[in-house]
Design an enzyme around this catalytic site. Structure first.
Site, mmCIF file in Angstrom:
data_model
loop_
_atom_site.group_PDB
_atom_site.id
_atom_site.type_symbol
_atom_site.label_atom_id
_atom_site.label_comp_id
_atom_site.label_asym_id
_atom_site.label_seq_id
_atom_site.Cartn_x
_atom_site.Cartn_y
_atom_site.Cartn_z
ATOM 1 N N ARG A 89 -0.470 -7.401 -12.311
ATOM 2 C CA ARG A 89 -1.474 -7.093 -13.333
ATOM 3 C C ARG A 89 -0.810 -6.419 -14.527
ATOM 4 O O ARG A 89 -1.123 -6.698 -15.664
ATOM 5 C CB ARG A 89 -2.517 -6.158 -12.707
ATOM 6 C CG ARG A 89 -3.718 -5.887 -13.541
ATOM 7 C CD ARG A 89 -4.778 -5.201 -12.714
ATOM 8 N NE ARG A 89 -4.176 -4.341 -11.691
ATOM 9 C CZ ARG A 89 -4.831 -3.826 -10.654
ATOM 10 N NH1 ARG A 89 -6.101 -4.090 -10.491
ATOM 11 N NH2 ARG A 89 -4.220 -3.062 -9.777
ATOM 12 N N VAL B 138 -5.912 -10.305 9.444
ATOM 13 C CA VAL B 138 -6.547 -9.549 10.536
ATOM 14 C C VAL B 138 -5.481 -8.843 11.361
ATOM 15 O O VAL B 138 -4.552 -9.485 11.855
ATOM 16 C CB VAL B 138 -7.377 -10.462 11.473
ATOM 17 C CG1 VAL B 138 -8.049 -9.656 12.578
ATOM 18 C CG2 VAL B 138 -8.425 -11.244 10.690
ATOM 19 N N LYS C 216 -12.998 -8.942 9.154
ATOM 20 C CA LYS C 216 -12.070 -9.373 10.215
ATOM 21 C C LYS C 216 -12.837 -9.986 11.386
ATOM 22 O O LYS C 216 -12.399 -10.983 11.970
ATOM 23 C CB LYS C 216 -11.221 -8.178 10.680
ATOM 24 C CG LYS C 216 -10.266 -7.704 9.598
ATOM 25 C CD LYS C 216 -9.682 -6.346 9.948
ATOM 26 C CE LYS C 216 -8.685 -5.887 8.900
ATOM 27 N NZ LYS C 216 -8.299 -4.477 9.085
HETATM 28 N N1 NAP Z 1 -2.059 -2.705 2.564
HETATM 29 C C1 NAP Z 1 -2.202 -3.114 3.796
HETATM 30 O O1 NAP Z 1 -1.814 -2.420 4.751
HETATM 31 C C2 NAP Z 1 -2.821 -4.461 4.089
HETATM 32 C C3 NAP Z 1 -2.927 -4.890 5.437
HETATM 33 C C4 NAP Z 1 -3.472 -6.150 5.717
HETATM 34 C C5 NAP Z 1 -3.924 -6.937 4.669
HETATM 35 N N2 NAP Z 1 -3.843 -6.473 3.386
HETATM 36 C C6 NAP Z 1 -4.349 -7.339 2.322
HETATM 37 O O2 NAP Z 1 -3.272 -7.683 1.466
HETATM 38 C C7 NAP Z 1 -3.747 -7.841 0.140
HETATM 39 C C8 NAP Z 1 -2.923 -6.949 -0.799
HETATM 40 O O3 NAP Z 1 -3.076 -5.604 -0.410
HETATM 41 P P1 NAP Z 1 -2.128 -4.452 -1.002
HETATM 42 O O4 NAP Z 1 -2.417 -3.251 -0.179
HETATM 43 O O5 NAP Z 1 -0.734 -4.923 -1.146
HETATM 44 O O6 NAP Z 1 -2.792 -4.266 -2.459
HETATM 45 P P2 NAP Z 1 -2.197 -3.455 -3.699
HETATM 46 O O7 NAP Z 1 -1.145 -2.499 -3.268
HETATM 47 O O8 NAP Z 1 -3.362 -2.939 -4.468
HETATM 48 O O9 NAP Z 1 -1.477 -4.595 -4.565
HETATM 49 C C9 NAP Z 1 -2.184 -5.546 -5.290
HETATM 50 C C10 NAP Z 1 -1.219 -6.261 -6.226
HETATM 51 O O10 NAP Z 1 -1.929 -7.294 -6.915
HETATM 52 C C11 NAP Z 1 -1.629 -7.217 -8.304
HETATM 53 N N3 NAP Z 1 -2.760 -7.728 -9.061
HETATM 54 C C12 NAP Z 1 -4.015 -7.216 -9.149
HETATM 55 N N4 NAP Z 1 -4.783 -7.986 -9.949
HETATM 56 C C13 NAP Z 1 -3.992 -9.007 -10.369
HETATM 57 C C14 NAP Z 1 -4.183 -10.132 -11.210
HETATM 58 N N5 NAP Z 1 -5.363 -10.342 -11.797
HETATM 59 N N6 NAP Z 1 -3.136 -10.968 -11.424
HETATM 60 C C15 NAP Z 1 -1.938 -10.752 -10.840
HETATM 61 N N7 NAP Z 1 -1.691 -9.707 -10.017
HETATM 62 C C16 NAP Z 1 -2.708 -8.837 -9.809
HETATM 63 C C17 NAP Z 1 -1.355 -5.765 -8.581
HETATM 64 O O11 NAP Z 1 -0.572 -5.668 -9.742
HETATM 65 P P3 NAP Z 1 -0.072 -4.246 -10.343
HETATM 66 O O12 NAP Z 1 0.911 -3.754 -9.323
HETATM 67 O O13 NAP Z 1 0.548 -4.570 -11.634
HETATM 68 O O14 NAP Z 1 -1.313 -3.401 -10.435
HETATM 69 C C18 NAP Z 1 -0.610 -5.362 -7.312
HETATM 70 O O15 NAP Z 1 0.759 -5.635 -7.442
HETATM 71 C C19 NAP Z 1 -5.246 -7.548 0.193
HETATM 72 O O16 NAP Z 1 -5.953 -8.762 0.356
HETATM 73 C C20 NAP Z 1 -5.387 -6.700 1.431
HETATM 74 O O17 NAP Z 1 -6.679 -6.794 2.028
HETATM 75 C C21 NAP Z 1 -3.303 -5.280 3.077
#
Ligand code: NAP
Length: 430
Positions: A47, A134, A207
């Site tokens: 982003r 999940v 989930k």
């Molecule tokens: N975190 C966990 O433990 C976990 C576990 C299982 C599943 N998940 C799933 O994995 C996914 C990601 O989670 P996360 O924790 O990694 O999220 P996060 O830390 O918030 O990272 C989201 C990323 O997406 C980017 N982004 C947001 N809007 C965007 C856009 N319009 N265009 C391009 N890039 C964009 C952000 O960019 P910026 O960095 O520039 O803001 C950031 O790098 C989600 O679906 C979540 O449910 C996460």
């Protein structure tokens, strides 16, 4: 081994995405050997450019133009770890329609509108893999989709949200209130600043929808999941469960009805016996029980979230779709042939633990028992705590439909001898 690399476009470089880059880099040799061709990072969409990230990335690869990256002809595999519904859905559909394979961790999108994504995968003749959506690192979706494809799954029951498990575990082990346990979880990074998705059960419901769809070959959306969170649970509820040899957990339960013609999918807190294997799942860990006709009971346990564990599941999917592309094939389509409807929560058979503040006088117990009998709910145990104005009846029922239990609670609230229905909690797992 082919010299021609498979090109990967990464959408999102946050908690999960940065670990995907790290693992792709650190394990490049092993991954190439396992796939039969090297993986190459084609680009990373974020982003905001210039944000400090957990991994160094060549600035030439980083872009804010996710659509442009997805549309590139040289990209083979798109990994979506942005999260949320839009723009993730449009990007995934565009990738699949363009003949690319997609790996995603996006439970919210799959549970809300998986149908659109699977249709795009079918039309584009590509793969849509989502193991990380999940229970993080725990291999669960592939066992349900592939290893158990020859069996009949009867029930899936588990702890699929680490944040709420951490909070309930702290309440159980220290006697803390919900608010204090939540604050601790937030300070340790186990809970978000806005914890709604976790504590209100939305994350677990998404989930549960994904698990039920796979387990029962039907299409279940998050909106069809009965959902209750943990915000109303008090330190007294936890202590009272403990005194009876139970522990409170937020469970996701997907089960076929006895006649096999519908399914129940629910997320709610429940008391389980301390001897149940799920009772031993502490802190932010996840565990899921699968009961299948021939396989019997299986249990899957491990880290359900976190950058590296989730990236491990993403990498496993990248290897799988990369192998498929090299072999000129694709993985199994969405399987919805059983097309079972989701029944109302009222039709679900469960048990209940009820604490009633009552007047301590003759005839009270008989009147309360009569109210249960009127709704065809039989009582397993009754115990009285306290005397006089502090008297409390603690009742555990036998199995009954949730509708009958709800009607009983409504009836009890109308009785003049019942000052308050102090707590009601479903009992599962025994
Ligand atoms: N975190 C966990 O433990 C976990 C576990 C299982 C599943 N998940 C799933 O994995 C996914 C990601 O989670 P996360 O924790 O990694 O999220 P996060 O830390 O918030 O990272 C989201 C990323 O997406 C980017 N982004 C947001 N809007 C965007 C856009 N319009 N265009 C391009 N890039 C964009 C952000 O960019 P910026 O960095 O520039 O803001 C950031 O790098 C989600 O679906 C979540 O449910 C996460």
């Amino acid at each position: 081994m082919s010299d021609k690399p498979l090109k990967v476009a990464l959408l999102g470089c946050g908690v999960v995405g940065s670990q995907v880059v790290k693992l792709m880099r650190e394990q490049a040799g092993d991954l190439a050997a396992r796939i039969g061709a090297p993986l190459e990072l084609a680009g990373v969409a974020v982003r905001k450019l210039g944000r400090k990230r957990d991994v160094e990335i060549d600035p030439a690869l980083v872009t804010t133009d996710a659509e442009g990256l997805v549309a590139r002809d040289d990209v083979d595999i798109v990994v979506e770890v942005i999260g949320g519904i839009e723009p993730a859905r449009s990007l995934i559909v565009s990738a699949l329609s363009g003949g690319k394979s997609v790996v995603t961790a996006n439970k919210a999108l799959l549970a809300e509108d998986g149908a659109t994504l699977f249709e795009a995968a079918r039309q584009g003749n590509g793969d849509l893999y989502y193991e990380a959506s999940v229970a993080g690192a725990i291999p669960l979706l592939r066992p349900l989709r592939e290893s158990l494809a020859g069996d009949h799954v009867k029930r899936v029951l588990g702890i699929v949200n680490g944040t709420t498990n951490y909070i309930l575990d702290k309440m159980d082990s220290t006697g803390a209130s919900f608010t204090d346990a939540l604050e601790e979880a937030q300070s340790l990074g186990y809970a978000e600043a806005d914890p709604t998705a976790d504590v209100e059960g939305f994350d677990a419901a998404a989930k549960a929808a994904i698990l039920a769809s796979l387990a029962f070959h039907s299409r279940v959306t998050a909106a069809e999941v009965h959902r209750e969170g943990i915000t109303e649970i008090t330190a007294t509820d936890v202590a009272s469960a403990k005194a009876m040899g139970y522990v409170i957990k937020l469970l996701a339960i997907c089960a076929k009805s006895d006649d096999g013609r519908s399914i129940g999918v629910r997320v709610h807190p429940a008391m389980i016996p301390r001897t149940h294997p799920l009772a031993g799942v502490r802190e932010a860990y996840n565990a899921v029980f699968v009961e299948a006709e021939s396989a019997g009971q299986l249990m899957f346990y491990g880290k359900g979230a976190g950058g590296a564990p989730t990236a491990s599941a993403v990498l496993g999917d990248i290897v799988a779709v990369a192998r498929n592309r090299r072999a000129g094939t694709r993985g199994p389509d969405e399987s919805t042939y059983a097309d079972l409807p989701v029944h109302e929560m009222g039709a679900t058979v469960t048990r209940c633990h009820v604490a009633l503040d009552v007047a301590d006088k003759p005839g009270v117990l008989a009147r309360v028992a009569e109210e249960f009998a009127q709704h065809d709910v039989s009582i397993q145990t009754v115990r009285q705590e306290g005397h006089g104005d502090d008297a409390q009846l603690v009742i555990v029922t036998h199995q009954a439909t949730d509708a009958a239990l709800t009607a009983t609670m409504a009836g009890l609230r109308e009785l003049d001898i019942v000052r308050a229905v102090a707590s009601v909690m479903r009992v599962e797992g025994d």
